[in-house]
Design a protein around this motif. Structure first.
Motif, short mmCIF file in Angstrom:
data_model
loop_
_atom_site.label_atom_id
_atom_site.label_comp_id
_atom_site.label_asym_id
_atom_site.label_seq_id
_atom_site.Cartn_x
_atom_site.Cartn_y
_atom_site.Cartn_z
N HIS A 129 0.82 -1.21 0.00
CA HIS A 129 0.00 0.00 0.00
C HIS A 129 0.86 1.25 0.00
O HIS A 129 0.59 2.20 -0.74
CB HIS A 129 -0.93 -0.02 1.22
N ARG A 138 -8.62 2.85 -0.67
CA ARG A 138 -9.37 2.92 0.59
C ARG A 138 -10.88 2.94 0.33
O ARG A 138 -11.65 2.29 1.02
CB ARG A 138 -8.98 4.18 1.37
N LEU A 165 -8.42 -1.88 5.03
CA LEU A 165 -8.94 -0.77 4.25
C LEU A 165 -9.92 0.07 5.06
O LEU A 165 -9.93 1.30 4.96
CB LEU A 165 -9.62 -1.29 2.98
#
Length: 694
Positions: free
Chosen positions: A279, A291, A353
C-alpha cells in the motif's frame, strides 16, 4: 464473501446464483500449490463412519466437511481445489454461496437459499421466509448429487439451515473457527504453507522462478516473513512482479524492518506487513481509491464504481484497478461478456482498508463518495431499463444522451449485466437503506432496480426479487413518514402476497395502505386499496365483505365522476352478488354497468354487461328474459365487431333454447357460433351454463 478470497492463484470465484455446476479446473493448474496432507484428510473424512452409520442407520443428511483457517490462510482455495478433485463423484456439480460479506456482515440465510434456488433454475414464492426457502432448497436437492460449498460461515446456524436432506450430497464449509453447532463435523485446520509450496506461490505471482532459484536462502526467509500465509505470499509476489530488478532478499529485509502493529495479537502480523508495504509504495493517487473501494457493495468493483467513488474518469479508474489486480490487492471476478471487467475486494484485506478509511478520510468525504456511487448505479440501471424499451420510446431517446460508457450495445448485453451484477445491486440497496443518510438516493436506486428487473424479466419472473425491494422502500418511507409512498409500497407488497397465495397477509397490508392513502389525502391510492380489499375477499369467497369494499370504492368513483371506473365496479359488484346468489342485487348492478357503457358508447362493454345480465336472469329462473337480453347483447357485439363475443352469446342462447325445449333453434345458434369461431382463431369468452357456487 470469504476472508480468504485472495488465494494463491488469485482465482475468481463464482458468486451465488452463477454457474451452478462451476467449471472444473484442469489438472496441473499452477494456481494451487501444496496442501496435499489436508486434501488427503478431507477425502478420508468423507469415508469416515459418522454417528448415524455407527448406530446402524443410513445418514439422512449430507456429509459436512469443514475447513477452518484465519484470514488469508487459503481456506477458500483449498475448498475449491477439493471440490474440483471430487467432481466426478458429484456429477450434478458445485453450488457456491458466500455467507459473510467483506467487513463481517453476514448474509441472511433466506437470501442465500434464494440464490441457491436460482442457481438450480427455480425460485421460492415471493416473500417466502427462511424456513420456506430452505425447505424448498432441500426439496430441489433431493435425489441429486451436488457439492454445496458454503464459504466463510460466521456461525453454525448458517450452515445447519442449508444442509440438504440428501446423503448423496456433500457440504463443504469454510470458517475462521470450528462450527460446534453442526453435528458430526471435524474441522480441517489450516496453518501456513510448507516452504516448497510457498515458494511456488511466490514464483507464480512474481512472474518466474529465477530470483528464487538463485537465492534459496532469501526465498526461505521471505516465506518465514509471510508466515506461509497464501494471501501475504500473493502480495509479496505482486510486489516483486512490479519491480523486476528488486531482489528477494531486499523484499524480505523490508518486510522484517516494518514495525509490528496491533494486528500481531490477532495473528495477522504477516498479512498486515505485506499489505502495508504494498500500500505505501503505490502511486499517491491510488491510495485514496484503494481505501474507498471497501465501500463497494458486496465487495464487487468495476471501473464505473471506482470512478464514482474516487471522482475520476472511467479510463483512469480502469487503469488503477488493473494496477491493484497486478499487485494482488484485488482479484478478477467473473463478469458479463460485454462491458467492463469486474473485480472483488479480498475479504482478508477489508479490515485494513476500513481502518485506513476511518483514519484518513473525513465522514463528509466518505458520504459524498457513497452518494456518487449510488447515483452512478442509478444511471446504469436507467440505461439498462431503457435498452429494453421500444426504439421510439422516450426512454430510448434519453438513453442516446448518456455517455457512451453508460450505454449497452444490445438488450441482451443489458440483461446479462443485470443478471451478473444483481447480487451487488441488491447489496447496494440494502446498505443504502440501512445507513439512513442517503434515503433519497436509496429510494431512487431501488426504484431504478425494480423497473430494470420488470423490463427485462417481467413482473411474474421478477417477483421474488421485487418483494424484498418493496420491503426496503417501505422501511425508508416509514422512517421518513412519507404516507403517500407508504401506501404505494404496501399496495405493491400486498399484490405480491396475493399472487403468492397469502391472502390474509395481503388483507393486513391493504388495510395499512388504505390508512396511509387516506392520511396522505390521495383518492387514487385510496380507491385502489378499497378495490384490492374487495378483490381479496372475493378470492376468499367472502361475498358480503367483497361487496362492501367494492361499494366503498364505487362511492369514491361516483364522487370523482369517473364513468368508466363506475361501470367496471358495478360489474364487479354484480359478479359478487351473483356468486352469493343475490339475483336482485346482481341484476341491479349489471343493469347499472350496462347503462354506463351505453352512455359512453362502448358497444363491447355494453354487450358484455348485457350478457352477464342474461346469465343472472337464467340463474334466477327467467330464461325467456335471458333470451331477449342475449339478443340485445348480440346486437351490441355485432356493432362492436367482436366475433368471439358474438360466438359466446350465440352459444349461451343455444343453451337457453335447449332448456326451453327448442333444439332446432339451438342447433342454428350453435352453427352460427361455429362459423364465427372458424373465422376467428382463439378461445371464445367463457360461457357458464351451470349455477355459480354459493
Amino acid at each position: 464473501m470469504s476472508d480468504q478470497v485472495l488465494d494463491p492463484g488469485g482465482r475468481a470465484q463464482s458468486p451465488p446464483g452463477r454457474a451452478p455446476g462451476g467449471a472444473a479446473r484442469p489438472a496441473g493448474d499452477p494456481a494451487f500449490h501444496g496442501r496435499a496432507r489436508e486434501l488427503k484428510a478431507l477425502r478420508e473424512d468423507i469415508a469416515r463412519a459418522g454417528l448415524d452409520t455407527l448406530s446402524g442407520r443410513k445418514s439422512a443428511r449430507a456429509r459436512v466437511l469443514l475447513i477452518a483457517g484465519g484470514p488469508g490462510s487459503g481456506r477458500t482455495a483449498l475448498a475449491e481445489e477439493f471440490a474440483r478433485q471430487v467432481a466426478d463423484d458429484y456429477p450434478d456439480g458445485v453450488l457456491r454461496a458466500r455467507l459473510t460479506r467483506p467487513g463481517g456482515r453476514t448474509v441472511p440465510t433466506a437470501r442465500t437459499a434464494r440464490d441457491l434456488l436460482a442457481a438450480l433454475g427455480t425460485s421460492g414464492a415471493p416473500g417466502s421466509d427462511e424456513e420456506e426457502l430452505t425447505a424448498a432448497l432441500r426439496k430441489a436437492l433431493s435425489g441429486r448429487r451436488f457439492v454445496l460449498l458454503l464459504d466463510d460461515a460466521a456461525d453454525p446456524e448458517q450452515v445447519h439451515a442449508l444442509i440438504p436432506d440428501e446423503h448423496d450430497c456433500l457440504v463443504l464449509a469454510t470458517s475462521e473457527g470450528p462450527l460446534t453447532g453442526v453435528p458430526d463435523v471435524r474441522p480441517c485446520a489450516l496453518g501456513g504453507l510448507d516452504t516448497a509450496a510457498a515458494v511456488e506461490v511466490l514464483a507464480h505471482h512474481a512472474g518466474g522462478r529465477t530470483r528464487f532459484t538463485v537465492d534459496p536462502v532469501a526465498a526461505r526467509s521471505l516465506v518465514e516473513e509471510c508466515a506461509g500465509r497464501p494471501a501475504a505470499l500473493v502480495l509479496a509476489g505482486g510486489w516483486l512482479a512490479s519491480r523486476p530488478k528488486a531482489s528477494v532478499a531486499d523484499l524480505a529485509r523490508r518486510l522484517h524492518a516494518l514495525p509490528p502493529g496491533e494486528e500481531h495479537a490477532q495473528g495477522l502480523r504477516a498479512l498486515a506487513r505485506a499489505f502495508r508495504l504494498v500500500h505505501e509504495e503505490l502511486p499517491p493517487p491510488a491510495h485514496r481509491m484503494l481505501r474507498l473501494l471497501v465501500l463497494a457493495p458486496a465487495g464487487c468493483v468495476d471501473a464505473h464504481i471506482a470512478s464514482a467513488l474516487a471522482g475520476c474518469s472511467v479510463t483512469a479508474a480502469q487503469g488503477t484497478l488493473d494496477l491493484f489486480a497486478a499487485q494482488g490487492l484485488l482479484r478478477s471476478a467473473e463478469g458479463p461478456r460485454h462491458g467492463l471487467p469486474e473485480y472483488a475486494v479480498p475479504g482478508c484485506l477489508a479490515p485494513f482498508l476500513v481502518a485506513l478509511l476511518q483514519d484518513r478520510d473525513k465522514p463528509s468525504e466518505v458520504l459524498l463518495a457513497r452518494a456518487r456511487m449510488l447515483e452512478r448505479t442509478v444511471r446504469q440501471l436507467q440505461a439498462c431499463r431503457a435498452t429494453a424499451e421500444p426504439v421510439d420510446s422516450p426512454a430510448r431517446k434519453r438513453l442516446a444522451g448518456l455517455p457512451k460508457a453508460l450505454r449497452f450495445p444490445t438488450r441482451e448485453a443489458a440483461a446479462e449485466w443485470l443478471d451478473s451484477r444483481l447480487p451487488m445491486l441488491l447489496a447496494a440497496a440494502v446498505l443504502a437503506v440501512e445507513d439512513g443518510e442517503l434515503d433519497t438516493q436509496a429510494r431512487r436506486l431501488v426504484s431504478a432496480l425494480v423497473r430494470a428487473l420488470i423490463a427485462h424479466r417481467g413482473e411474474e419472473a421478477a417477483a421474488p426479487e421485487l418483494y424484498p425491494l418493496h420491503e426496503l422502500v417501505l422501511g425508508v418511507v416509514v422512517r421518513r413518514d412519507l404516507k403517500l409512498e407508504q401506501a404505494a409500497a404496501l399496495l405493491n407488497l400486498a399484490d405480491l402476497d396475493t399472487r403468492a397465495g397469502r391472502p390474509r397477509t395481503a388483507l393486513a397490508r391493504y388495510r395499512r395502505a388504505l390508512d396511509a392513502a387516506r392520511s396522505a389525502g390521495d383518492p387514487l391510492l385510496t380507491v385502489r386499496a378499497l378495490e384490492s380489499l374487495g378483490g381479496t375477499y372475493q378470492e376468499l369467497e367472502d361475498w358480503e365483505r367483497a361487496a362492501d369494499w367494492y361499494g366503498r370504492a364505487l362511492s369514491v368513483r361516483l364522487a370523482r365522476n369517473e364513468p368508466a371506473e363506475q361501470a367496471r365496479l358495478y360489474g364487479r359488484l354484480g359478479a359478487v352478488h351473483c356468486y352469493a346468489g343475490s339475483w336482485g342485487e346482481a341484476m341491479r348492478n349489471w343493469r347499472a354497468a350496462a347503462a354506463g357503457y351505453r352512455r359512453m358508447r362502448d358497444d363491447r362493454g355494453h354487450a358484455r354487461a348485457l350478457g352477464e345480465m342474461a346469465r343472472v336472469q337464467e340463474y334466477a329462473g327467467r330464461p325467456e328474459e335471458s333470451l331477449r337480453t342475449c339478443e340485445e347483447a348480440l346486437s351490441c357485439a355485432m356493432r362492436a365487431g367482436d366475433r368471439r363475443l358474438q360466438a359466446a352469446l350465440q352459444m349461451r342462447m343455444a343453451d337457453t333454447l335447449d332448456r326451453l325445449g327448442d333444439p332446432a333453434a339451438a342447433r342454428i345458434r350453435r352453427g352460427a357460433a361455429d362459423r364465427l369461431l372458424s373465422d376467428t382463431p382463439g378461445v371464445a369468452y367463457e360461457i357458464r351454463s351451470s349455477l355459480p357456487k354459493d
